[in-house]
Design a protein around this motif. Structure first.
Motif, short mmCIF file in Angstrom:
data_model
loop_
_atom_site.label_atom_id
_atom_site.label_comp_id
_atom_site.label_asym_id
_atom_site.label_seq_id
_atom_site.Cartn_x
_atom_site.Cartn_y
_atom_site.Cartn_z
N PHE A 172 0.84 -1.20 0.00
CA PHE A 172 0.00 0.00 0.00
C PHE A 172 0.88 1.25 0.00
O PHE A 172 0.57 2.24 -0.66
CB PHE A 172 -0.95 0.02 1.20
CG PHE A 172 -0.28 -0.16 2.54
CD1 PHE A 172 0.08 -1.42 2.98
CD2 PHE A 172 -0.01 0.92 3.35
CE1 PHE A 172 0.69 -1.59 4.22
CE2 PHE A 172 0.58 0.77 4.59
CZ PHE A 172 0.95 -0.50 5.01
N LEU B 51 1.18 4.20 -2.87
CA LEU B 51 1.09 5.64 -2.60
C LEU B 51 2.30 6.38 -3.15
O LEU B 51 2.19 7.46 -3.73
CB LEU B 51 0.98 5.88 -1.09
CG LEU B 51 -0.35 5.51 -0.45
CD1 LEU B 51 -0.24 5.55 1.06
CD2 LEU B 51 -1.43 6.46 -0.93
N LEU B 52 3.47 5.76 -2.96
CA LEU B 52 4.71 6.36 -3.42
C LEU B 52 4.69 6.52 -4.94
O LEU B 52 5.05 7.58 -5.48
CB LEU B 52 5.87 5.46 -3.02
CG LEU B 52 7.16 6.13 -2.60
CD1 LEU B 52 6.92 7.03 -1.42
CD2 LEU B 52 8.19 5.06 -2.24
N ILE C 17 2.03 6.70 -6.77
CA ILE C 17 1.05 7.73 -7.10
C ILE C 17 1.68 9.11 -6.98
O ILE C 17 1.54 9.96 -7.85
CB ILE C 17 -0.18 7.64 -6.17
CG1 ILE C 17 -0.99 6.38 -6.48
CG2 ILE C 17 -1.07 8.88 -6.33
CD1 ILE C 17 -2.08 6.10 -5.48
N PHE C 18 2.41 9.29 -5.88
CA PHE C 18 3.06 10.59 -5.69
C PHE C 18 4.00 10.88 -6.85
O PHE C 18 3.99 11.96 -7.42
CB PHE C 18 3.84 10.61 -4.37
CG PHE C 18 4.55 11.91 -4.11
CD1 PHE C 18 3.85 13.03 -3.71
CD2 PHE C 18 5.91 12.00 -4.29
CE1 PHE C 18 4.49 14.23 -3.48
CE2 PHE C 18 6.57 13.21 -4.06
CZ PHE C 18 5.86 14.32 -3.66
N TYR D 165 1.86 10.39 -10.58
CA TYR D 165 0.71 11.28 -10.77
C TYR D 165 1.07 12.72 -10.38
O TYR D 165 0.97 13.63 -11.18
CB TYR D 165 -0.48 10.78 -9.96
CG TYR D 165 -1.56 11.83 -9.75
CD1 TYR D 165 -2.33 12.27 -10.82
CD2 TYR D 165 -1.79 12.37 -8.49
CE1 TYR D 165 -3.30 13.24 -10.64
CE2 TYR D 165 -2.76 13.35 -8.31
CZ TYR D 165 -3.52 13.78 -9.38
OH TYR D 165 -4.46 14.73 -9.20
N TYR D 166 1.53 12.89 -9.13
CA TYR D 166 1.73 14.24 -8.64
C TYR D 166 2.94 14.91 -9.28
O TYR D 166 2.88 16.05 -9.75
CB TYR D 166 1.88 14.23 -7.12
CG TYR D 166 2.08 15.61 -6.53
CD1 TYR D 166 1.01 16.48 -6.36
CD2 TYR D 166 3.35 16.04 -6.17
CE1 TYR D 166 1.19 17.74 -5.84
CE2 TYR D 166 3.55 17.31 -5.63
CZ TYR D 166 2.46 18.16 -5.47
OH TYR D 166 2.65 19.40 -4.96
N PRO E 59 -5.76 8.55 -8.39
CA PRO E 59 -6.21 7.23 -7.97
C PRO E 59 -7.65 7.23 -7.50
O PRO E 59 -7.95 7.06 -6.33
CB PRO E 59 -5.26 6.90 -6.82
CG PRO E 59 -4.90 8.23 -6.25
CD PRO E 59 -4.90 9.19 -7.40
N GLN F 153 -7.73 -0.57 -2.08
CA GLN F 153 -8.04 0.55 -1.20
C GLN F 153 -7.31 1.81 -1.67
O GLN F 153 -7.89 2.88 -1.75
CB GLN F 153 -7.62 0.24 0.23
CG GLN F 153 -8.45 -0.80 0.92
CD GLN F 153 -9.76 -0.22 1.41
OE1 GLN F 153 -10.80 -0.49 0.86
NE2 GLN F 153 -9.71 0.58 2.46
N VAL F 154 -6.02 1.64 -1.98
CA VAL F 154 -5.20 2.79 -2.37
C VAL F 154 -5.71 3.41 -3.66
O VAL F 154 -5.78 4.62 -3.79
CB VAL F 154 -3.72 2.37 -2.50
CG1 VAL F 154 -2.91 3.46 -3.16
CG2 VAL F 154 -3.15 2.03 -1.13
#
Lengths: 293, 334
Positions: B145, B149-150, B152-153, B156-157, B165, B280-281
């Motif tokens: 998870f 997130l990493l 995504i950062f 995406y970011y 997400p 979930q993420v």
């Protein structure tokens, strides 16, 4: 995530043997894997005992403005509630590591004992135990853990019990396999010829000789336990807020990450990642050394 | 072969029944109070009793069990205590999402890790081997998870080459009608190219995250298995007999497949549960997210349904695997 361990295949490849001999010849402190693992495990255990005491701030009370990036005052920054991330990261082992170590040790003891009995006294009961642990191992650990913890109440004792229950089959399987080979050895026959009872042979002679796989597994299991605890807390089925716990910290900061607030989830994540790798490395290094001696 | 299949199916069925029964009684033996969760802890005794009766929890555990089993026999998994809709229907739309996700992740992981594992086995102690050893040790157990997130950062970011997400489709895209329940398949069947590209766009990051996590053990097992076979006498004999290298390679790979397949099966079953966190993420409404909701809401019928489905799917995977193994290695049958 937890990965089922495969039995090690050692020394069947000529080059592997050569590599093993080299490892054996080296002193333990030249073994990078062992040293790395030992250092990380050492730090984790130290923080589990003293993390909260040496933390610069109280990990459960807001100590500054919210969402401050890392600075000299707040080394890892503060989260959306103004809690100090550094203090929380080093206080978390009190929960994460203690819990995982307790569960690993308990399941190690329980699983080794049941495995010894199942391997030594083969019969209907032994077959039943093995089928049960087969079924348990075939089912996704995470979902079982979630059900067990959420329905028995989210507290530390229940988490330890759930983890113990889930990890015991691994030790049963490992010990039983070892016992099955040990019980055919000559020393068992000798002990029996000398008039020892079955139970005495099992506990005094076979058990000490069958401990190695469980001992190697112990450290990896601690890593799995940390991972599972963090995962459970992440979905809201583990440790309760505002306790300092790595998974919980990552969960709370996930919405902020997408907005660019990286520090609140980066540091607890690194902590989980490193700790788990440390315990796995220690296991791996011990396994290599045992296999060569 | 027929008898072998029959025996395996029989054992699988017994296991499924065993799990179903155990789960039913275990969740009722644990000290959770789903009635209080639904009506609130401060409700009057009358309201509480009424809710208890409507959930069927006022009956004895045994009669609850017989009701449940008679429903199961008719293919009825019951009704969710929270949403009020049929569990079967809810699972019917959740399961394909998860299956699509983990199948893709799995295919990607196998595609990358088997060749890498073979390459490392050929040159043990080489640079690649050392790197891969480190990776295997590392990726074997990681908080997926957090990696999600990493990623995504980062993607995406920071880089902007992945979508936010927020699920399987972008908010503006009309999803195709639910036929199989898999976003890629449904949009292809209906010829909805816009939905297809959008679905793929939303899938690549979660798929990559899962593949990143499961590749470690697959590489490790491939390497181990390959190097064992490479060191075995029958390969030495083939080489000594002057059989061309590519033919030797073929029999080496065939002989080293069984352990890899076994592990793959275990991992697939594992991923059914392991995808929980990734779903979930990335806000996918698959089986993982469904099970989290079911457990946190103490929705017993939904928990039982999820467990049953996961058991059936993973036993199915093991069965297919065992049959594959029996084809590759005929000795297994005996």
């Amino acid at each position: 995530m937890t990965i089922p361990q495969s039995p090690p295949v050692k020394g069947e490849h000529p080059l592997e043997n050569l590599a093993d001999k080299k490892i054996k010849a080296r002193r333990w402190y030249h073994d990078k894997l062992l040293v790395t693992g030992a250092i990380i495990v050492g730090i984790a255990l130290f923080l589990a005992a003293f993390g909260e005491a040496i933390a610069p701030y109280d990990p459960t009370v807001p100590v500054g403005p919210p969402s401050v990036p890392p600075s000299t005052t707040y080394w890892f920054g503060t989260d959306t509630s103004g809690l100090d991330v550094f203090s929380r990261v080093i206080s978390a082992p009190r929960i994460d590591v203690t819990l995982a170590v307790s569960a690993a040790v308990l399941s190690g003891i329980l699983g080794t004992f049941i495995g010894l009995m199942a391997g030594f006294y083969r019969g209907v009961f032994s077959g039943f135990i093995m089928r049960v642990s087969d079924v348990l191992q075939a089912f996704p650990v995470f979902i079982l853990a979630m059900v067990l913890v959420a329905l028995s109440g989210r507290n530390l004792t229940n988490l330890i019990f759930a983890l113990t229950f889930l990890y015991t089959p691994i030790f049963i399987r490992l010990t039983r396999a070892e016992v099955l080979t040990q019980r055919e050895r000559a020393y068992v026959e000798a002990a029996r010829a000398a008039g020892n009872s079955d139970l005495k042979i099992a506990i005094k002679h076979v058990l000490p000789n069958s401990l190695t796989p469980s001992l190697i597994q112990l450290s990896v299991t601690v890593g799995f336990g940390i991972l599972l605890t963090a995962g459970l807390s992440f979905v809201g089925a583990g440790v309760r807020p505002p306790n300092p716990e790595w998974g919980l910290m990552i969960a709370n900061s996930a919405p902020q990450l997408v907005l660019g607030e990286w520090w609140t989830s980066l540091f607890p994540g690194i902590a989980v990642s490193l700790t788990v790798v440390g315990f796995a490395a220690l296991s791996n290094a011990i396994e290599r050394r045992v296999a060569t001696s | 072969m027929g008898r072998y299949v029959l025996k395996r199916v029989g054992i699988g069925l017994l296991q499924a029944i065993g799990i179903t029964v155990v789960v039913f009684f275990v969740i009722r033996a644990l000290p959770a109070d789903p009635v209080a969760r639904l009506v609130g802890f401060n409700s009057s005794p009358e309201v509480y009793a009424q809710a208890q009766a409507s959930l069927g929890l006022d009956a004895s555990v045994w009669s609850q069990f017989t009701t449940y089993v008679s429903g199961l026999v008719r293919g009825d998994l019951g009704v969710s205590w929270v949403t009020g809709s049929s569990i079967l229907g809810e699972l019917r739309s959740a399961l394909p999402i998860t299956l699509q996700l983990i199948t893709l992740a799995f295919a990607l992981a196998l595609l990358v890790s088997v060749p890498v594992g073979i390459a490392t086995a050929k040159r043990p102690g080489g640079k690649l081997d050392k790197t891969v050893f480190g990776y295997g040790l590392f990726a074997g157990a990681q908080p997926e998870f957090w990696w999600g997130l990493l990623f995504i950062f980062f993607f995406y970011y920071t880089l902007g080459i992945a979508p936010a997400p927020l699920g399987q489709y972008a908010p503006g895209v009309t999803p195709p009608p639910e036929i199989t329940g898999m976003s890629l398949v449904d949009s292809l069947i209906t010829g909805n190219i816009a939905a297809f590209t959008d679905a793929a766009w939303h899938l690549w990051l979660p798929v990559m995250t899962l593949a990143f996590i499961v590749s470690g053990p697959i590489i490790k097992m491939t390497r181990q298995s390959m190097s064992r076979v490479l060191g075995s006498e029958f390969i030495l004999y083939q080489q000594a007999s002057g059989i061309p290298a590519n033919k030797v390679a073929r029999s080496t790979i065939r002989a080293s497949l069984p352990p890899v397949l076994t592990l793959a099966g275990i991992l697939f079953g594992f991923l059914l549960g392991g995808a929980v966190l990734i779903e979930q993420v990335f806000a996918f409404n698959g089986l993982g997210s469904y099970s989290v909701r079911a457990v946190l809401n103490l929705d017993y019928p939904a928990i039982q349904g999820t467990v049953l489905i996961i058991t059936i799917v993973s036993l199915g995977v093991y069965l297919v695997l065992d049959l594959l193994l029996a084809v590759i290695d005929p000795r297994v049958k005996n």
